[in-house]
Design a protein around this motif. Structure first.
Motif, PDB file in Angstrom:
ATOM      1  N   SER A   6     -16.091  -0.808   2.216  1.00  0.00           N
ATOM      2  CA  SER A   6     -14.945  -0.102   2.793  1.00  0.00           C
ATOM      3  C   SER A   6     -15.017  -0.017   4.310  1.00  0.00           C
ATOM      4  O   SER A   6     -16.070  -0.192   4.910  1.00  0.00           O
ATOM      5  N   VAL A   7     -13.858   0.252   4.893  1.00  0.00           N
ATOM      6  CA  VAL A   7     -13.729   0.467   6.330  1.00  0.00           C
ATOM      7  C   VAL A   7     -12.879   1.719   6.507  1.00  0.00           C
ATOM      8  O   VAL A   7     -11.793   1.826   5.935  1.00  0.00           O
ATOM      9  N   GLU A   8     -13.399   2.665   7.296  1.00  0.00           N
ATOM     10  CA  GLU A   8     -12.611   3.848   7.654  1.00  0.00           C
ATOM     11  C   GLU A   8     -11.602   3.423   8.720  1.00  0.00           C
ATOM     12  O   GLU A   8     -11.951   2.678   9.636  1.00  0.00           O
ATOM     13  N   ASP A  14     -10.128  -0.703  13.873  1.00  0.00           N
ATOM     14  CA  ASP A  14     -10.523  -0.596  12.461  1.00  0.00           C
ATOM     15  C   ASP A  14      -9.637  -1.486  11.579  1.00  0.00           C
ATOM     16  O   ASP A  14     -10.081  -1.989  10.552  1.00  0.00           O
ATOM     17  N   ALA A  18     -11.083  -4.188   9.055  1.00  0.00           N
ATOM     18  CA  ALA A  18     -10.672  -4.238   7.644  1.00  0.00           C
ATOM     19  C   ALA A  18     -10.187  -5.635   7.269  1.00  0.00           C
ATOM     20  O   ALA A  18     -10.516  -6.165   6.202  1.00  0.00           O
ATOM     21  N   ALA A  47      -3.603  -1.192   6.248  1.00  0.00           N
ATOM     22  CA  ALA A  47      -4.401  -0.505   7.274  1.00  0.00           C
ATOM     23  C   ALA A  47      -3.504  -0.015   8.411  1.00  0.00           C
ATOM     24  O   ALA A  47      -3.679   1.097   8.924  1.00  0.00           O
ATOM     25  N   LYS A  56      -5.454   8.622   9.815  1.00  0.00           N
ATOM     26  CA  LYS A  56      -6.768   8.164   9.365  1.00  0.00           C
ATOM     27  C   LYS A  56      -6.766   7.980   7.860  1.00  0.00           C
ATOM     28  O   LYS A  56      -5.956   8.562   7.144  1.00  0.00           O
ATOM     29  N   LYS A  58      -8.751   5.136   4.632  1.00  0.00           N
ATOM     30  CA  LYS A  58      -9.809   4.199   4.275  1.00  0.00           C
ATOM     31  C   LYS A  58      -9.231   3.010   3.519  1.00  0.00           C
ATOM     32  O   LYS A  58      -8.326   3.154   2.719  1.00  0.00           O
ATOM     33  N   GLU A  60     -10.648   0.243   0.972  1.00  0.00           N
ATOM     34  CA  GLU A  60     -11.785  -0.153   0.133  1.00  0.00           C
ATOM     35  C   GLU A  60     -11.461  -1.496  -0.503  1.00  0.00           C
ATOM     36  O   GLU A  60     -10.324  -1.749  -0.895  1.00  0.00           O
ATOM     37  N   ASP A  78      -5.254   7.641   2.019  1.00  0.00           N
ATOM     38  CA  ASP A  78      -5.205   8.544   3.158  1.00  0.00           C
ATOM     39  C   ASP A  78      -4.815   9.933   2.665  1.00  0.00           C
ATOM     40  O   ASP A  78      -4.390  10.102   1.525  1.00  0.00           O
ATOM     41  N   THR A 125      -2.222   6.786  -2.029  1.00  0.00           N
ATOM     42  CA  THR A 125      -3.202   5.774  -2.427  1.00  0.00           C
ATOM     43  C   THR A 125      -2.439   4.567  -2.952  1.00  0.00           C
ATOM     44  O   THR A 125      -1.598   4.694  -3.845  1.00  0.00           O
TER      45      THR A 125
END
Length: 133
Positions: A6-8, A14, A18, A47, A56, A58, A60, A78, A125
């Motif tokens: 994953s990448v935050e 970011d 991602a 993203a 912000k 994530k 995954e 998020d 999500t």
């Protein structure tokens, strides 16, 4: 090796990270260049939406292997404002950011499976899967 990475998402950099992770995972999973590009584009859109609308979140990426089928799932999550009108967001050409509006319908077209769960005030999500042909 774990089948999930994953990448935050906090900054525009970011989004780049991602995309890169997605491209590498797609390549390592055996996807051809066209599908790698589709997956990378989908990740980029998801993203970007996190960055623009939630601030912000994530991304995954999970490698799948189910009944001999291989694939990759992208989970964008998020805790942002949520999506008040999902149907409108899924219309082609709809954009709240003045972008091209490829957004969510574009991601849905690029991937094989697509699911959105969103609650206003709680977050969103999005789960999108691409299967290896």
């Amino acid at each position: 090796m774990d089948n999930r990475s994953s990448v935050e998402i906090f900054t525009e950099w970011d989004i780049v990270a991602a995309r890169q992770l997605g491209r590498n995972e797609a390549k390592n999973s055996g996807f051809g260049t066209v599908d790698q590009a589709r997956i990378t584009t989908a990740i980029s859109e998801l993203a970007r939406n996190i960055y623009l609308y939630a601030g912000k979140g994530k991304i995954e990426i999970e490698r799948l292997s189910i009944d001999g089928m291989k694939g990759m799932t992208i989970i964008a999550s998020d805790e942002g404002p949520g999506i008040p009108d999902l149907r409108k967001v899924m219309e082609d050409g709809f954009s709240t950011s003045g972008g091209l509006g490829a957004g969510m319908p574009g991601v849905k077209r690029l991937m094989d499976d697509f699911k959105v769960e969103s609650e206003v005030g709680k977050g969103t999500t999005i789960t999108a899967t691409k299967w290896l042909r």
